[in-house]
Write an enzyme that holds these catalytic residues in place. Structure first.
Site, mmCIF file in Angstrom:
data_model
loop_
_atom_site.group_PDB
_atom_site.id
_atom_site.type_symbol
_atom_site.label_atom_id
_atom_site.label_comp_id
_atom_site.label_asym_id
_atom_site.label_seq_id
_atom_site.Cartn_x
_atom_site.Cartn_y
_atom_site.Cartn_z
ATOM 1 N N ASP A 9 0.700 -1.164 -0.010
ATOM 2 C CA ASP A 9 -0.104 -0.148 0.029
ATOM 3 C C ASP A 9 0.895 1.020 0.079
ATOM 4 O O ASP A 9 2.112 1.131 0.400
ATOM 5 C CB ASP A 9 -0.867 -0.085 1.295
ATOM 6 C CG ASP A 9 -1.597 1.152 1.513
ATOM 7 O OD1 ASP A 9 -2.419 1.720 0.536
ATOM 8 O OD2 ASP A 9 -1.647 1.899 2.658
ATOM 9 N N LEU A 10 0.400 2.514 -0.443
ATOM 10 C CA LEU A 10 1.098 3.394 -0.724
ATOM 11 C C LEU A 10 0.985 4.461 0.567
ATOM 12 O O LEU A 10 1.716 4.467 1.564
ATOM 13 C CB LEU A 10 1.010 4.166 -1.794
ATOM 14 C CG LEU A 10 1.493 3.333 -3.030
ATOM 15 C CD1 LEU A 10 1.352 4.321 -4.521
ATOM 16 C CD2 LEU A 10 3.070 3.059 -3.035
ATOM 17 N N ASP A 11 -0.179 5.076 0.686
ATOM 18 C CA ASP A 11 -0.428 6.208 1.477
ATOM 19 C C ASP A 11 -0.565 5.766 2.942
ATOM 20 O O ASP A 11 -1.349 4.588 3.371
ATOM 21 C CB ASP A 11 -1.819 6.886 1.201
ATOM 22 C CG ASP A 11 -1.461 7.769 -0.016
ATOM 23 O OD1 ASP A 11 -0.744 8.840 -0.127
ATOM 24 O OD2 ASP A 11 -2.066 7.102 -1.144
ATOM 25 N N THR A 43 -2.382 -0.028 -4.512
ATOM 26 C CA THR A 43 -3.071 1.236 -3.893
ATOM 27 C C THR A 43 -4.346 1.602 -4.371
ATOM 28 O O THR A 43 -4.701 1.249 -5.457
ATOM 29 C CB THR A 43 -2.050 2.357 -4.399
ATOM 30 O OG1 THR A 43 -2.400 3.626 -3.774
ATOM 31 C CG2 THR A 43 -1.834 2.537 -5.900
ATOM 32 N N GLY A 44 -4.966 2.456 -3.541
ATOM 33 C CA GLY A 44 -6.371 3.048 -3.841
ATOM 34 C C GLY A 44 -5.827 4.345 -4.886
ATOM 35 O O GLY A 44 -7.090 4.713 -5.684
ATOM 36 N N LYS A 194 -8.364 -5.105 -3.017
ATOM 37 C CA LYS A 194 -7.103 -5.287 -3.178
ATOM 38 C C LYS A 194 -6.718 -7.074 -3.290
ATOM 39 O O LYS A 194 -5.615 -7.428 -3.771
ATOM 40 C CB LYS A 194 -6.270 -4.620 -2.270
ATOM 41 C CG LYS A 194 -6.074 -3.086 -2.571
ATOM 42 C CD LYS A 194 -5.271 -2.525 -1.216
ATOM 43 C CE LYS A 194 -5.213 -0.959 -1.607
ATOM 44 N NZ LYS A 194 -4.210 -0.286 -0.772
ATOM 45 N N ASP A 217 -2.432 -0.135 5.989
ATOM 46 C CA ASP A 217 -2.813 0.643 7.253
ATOM 47 C C ASP A 217 -4.066 1.086 7.309
ATOM 48 O O ASP A 217 -4.506 1.400 8.653
ATOM 49 C CB ASP A 217 -1.937 1.994 7.298
ATOM 50 C CG ASP A 217 -2.427 3.004 6.111
ATOM 51 O OD1 ASP A 217 -2.444 2.615 5.244
ATOM 52 O OD2 ASP A 217 -2.886 4.223 6.707
ATOM 53 N N ASN A 220 -9.332 -0.202 3.451
ATOM 54 C CA ASN A 220 -9.206 -0.931 2.174
ATOM 55 C C ASN A 220 -8.174 -1.969 2.100
ATOM 56 O O ASN A 220 -7.872 -2.521 0.828
ATOM 57 C CB ASN A 220 -8.971 0.309 1.041
ATOM 58 C CG ASN A 220 -7.682 1.155 1.198
ATOM 59 O OD1 ASN A 220 -6.999 1.227 2.381
ATOM 60 N ND2 ASN A 220 -7.229 1.677 -0.017
#
Length: 270
Positions: A9-11, A43-44, A194, A217, A220
């Site tokens: 995941d990114l953010d 990622t979203g 995901k 985190d 999602n």
């Protein structure tokens, strides 16, 4: 060590509190790739907001955007690419009923296309603050089914609007509510998550489920962390995500939590 599939995941996870990659994270991901592991982003974020991060990490693997609604290999044609879209009739209907849902901004996206009913307010950095005339969302400009719909709604009304949307369109869509200060709803085709994107990737690379490591985190990431062999929650993750995870990073996303965890777990040379 046996080859692992690592999904990021990114953010709030791979990116620091400034939404950037730290030098240590970049070095660690490159070292993991050199060691023979497969590193992929899930990622979203839309492609337009993940492409530079993908390139900074020097990845060549498929990337999942819009929480798995789009799977593709940036900068090249890939036979495994897919895009799960939403019928544009849903968007037309939302345009007609914006006031009923208290929608302050309505935007749709696909891999390369972005349309919005107007430019984003200064307080909302996720979308452009200036848009071209041809990017203004109307029934005429939206010619193809989009991959994602994003709604900015009145403060504290996201859950109420989500319930209304599911009542009217629940047969066709899945709706996520963003964490954070703004009331934002993210809409994708029904059933998108995901975990399904990660399973698709694992099948493509012939990686066993138990050999997948995923970091996340927020809500999602829940299904993804639950699905993989080693789901790792960030130190800064929500309580829900920590309860699902197999492990929790010692450091948060501002302290190179992913990099420190991978260096230790994979025994990478720092």
């Amino acid at each position: 060590m046996k080859q692992k599939l690592i999904t990021l995941d990114l953010d709030g996870t791979t990116l620091n509190s400034s939404s950037q990659l730290s030098p240590k994270t970049i070095k660690t991901i490159k070292n993991a790739t050199k060691a023979g592991h497969i590193v992929s982003i899930a990622t979203g974020r839309p492609y337009r907001m993940a492409r530079d991060i993908y390139d900074e990490l020097s990845l060549k693997t498929p990337m999942a955007n819009f929480n798995g609604a789009l799977m593709h290999v940036p900068h090249q044609k890939w036979d495994g690419e897919y895009s799960r879209t939403i019928n544009k009739a849903v968007v037309y209907d939302l345009l007609k009923h914006k006031d009923e849902y208290n929608i302050q901004l309505l935007a749709v996206e696909s891999k390369y296309a972005f349309l919005a009913d107007h430019a984003a307010p200064a307080s909302f950095d996720f979308f452009p603050h200036e848009i071209l005339e041809e990017q203004i969302l109307t029934e005429k400009t939206l010619r193809r089914n989009p991959t994602s719909i994003t709604l900015l709604v009145e403060p504290h009304s996201a859950q109420l609007v989500k319930n209304q949307l599911l009542h009217h369109y629940g047969e066709y869509i899945s709706v996520g509510v963003w964490g954070g200060p703004q009331s934002v709803l993210e809409i994708v085709s029904k059933g998108i998550q995901k975990a399904k994107a990660v399973a698709y990737l694992a099948n493509y690379y012939n990686i066993d489920r138990q050999d997948i490591i995923a970091f996340g985190d927020e809500h999602n990431d829940a299904e993804m962390l639950d699905y993989v062999g080693r789901g790792v929650a960030m130190k800064n993750a929500t309580a829900q995500i920590k309860n699902i995870a197999n492990d929790i990073t010692e450091y948060d996303n501002a302290e190179d939590g992913v990099a420190n965890y991978l260096n230790d777990y994979l025994k990478l040379a720092e």
